[in-house]
Design a protein around this motif. Structure first.
Motif, short mmCIF file in Angstrom:
data_model
loop_
_atom_site.label_atom_id
_atom_site.label_comp_id
_atom_site.label_asym_id
_atom_site.label_seq_id
_atom_site.Cartn_x
_atom_site.Cartn_y
_atom_site.Cartn_z
N ASP A 50 0.77 -1.55 0.24
CA ASP A 50 0.12 -0.09 0.04
C ASP A 50 0.85 1.51 -0.20
O ASP A 50 1.10 1.33 1.14
CB ASP A 50 -0.97 -0.19 1.41
N GLN B 201 -2.49 -6.48 8.11
CA GLN B 201 -1.51 -6.44 7.24
C GLN B 201 0.05 -6.51 7.64
O GLN B 201 0.38 -6.79 9.17
CB GLN B 201 -0.93 -4.55 7.07
N ASN C 230 -1.33 -5.29 2.16
CA ASN C 230 -2.65 -5.99 2.27
C ASN C 230 -2.22 -7.13 1.21
O ASN C 230 -1.89 -7.35 0.62
CB ASN C 230 -3.86 -4.88 1.97
#
Length: 139
Positions: free
Chosen positions: A14, A117, A137
């Motif tokens: 991310d 995560q 993720n």
């Protein structure tokens, strides 16, 4: 279950939740092109475990970077930018720790599951230590 077993599968970094990647890569002396590609690329990371061998495949923009290792066994790792490190992975306190020793700096990464995560905290032990955080993720 070992720490690595909980990482098995595919993850996507991310970029919006990462912190100071550019500064970290620059501290390592990577080229501007490599740094730019790293901070803008959509990166997928797959973790595999076969016996004692752990494999990590990072894929981005049609390129893949593979590493395979056994916990506690040092090996020579060449990063996409050409830097070489003597790397050792170990499990410690529910985390996967990567120690990289090389020129010009030594680096340590801590990889752990936090709230679903996969979070990697990297520290470059330069004269002015620099760190970054990458969050992934599960796909």
């Amino acid at each position: 279950m070992s720490v690595v077993e909980s990482f098995i599968g595919a993850w996507r970094i991310d970029n919006d939740a990462s912190e100071n990647l550019e500064g970290y890569l620059e501290a390592l002396g990577l080229t501007e092109e490599v740094v730019e590609r790293a901070i803008k690329s959509e990166v997928e990371v797959e973790w595999k475990l076969e016996g004692d061998t752990i494999t990590q495949v990072r894929s981005s923009g049609g390129r893949s970077y593979h590493i395979s290792f056994v916990l506690q066994e040092p090996y020579t790792e060449t990063l996409p930018g050409g830097k070489e490190f003597k790397t050792t992975y170990m499990e410690e306190d529910g985390k996967l720790i990567r120690i990289q020793k090389g020129s010009p700096y030594n680096c340590t990464s801590t990889i752990e599951l936090i709230n679903g995560q996969l979070v990697e905290t990297r520290v470059c032990e330069s004269p002015n230590p620099v760190s970054c955080i990458r969050r992934m993720n599960r796909l």
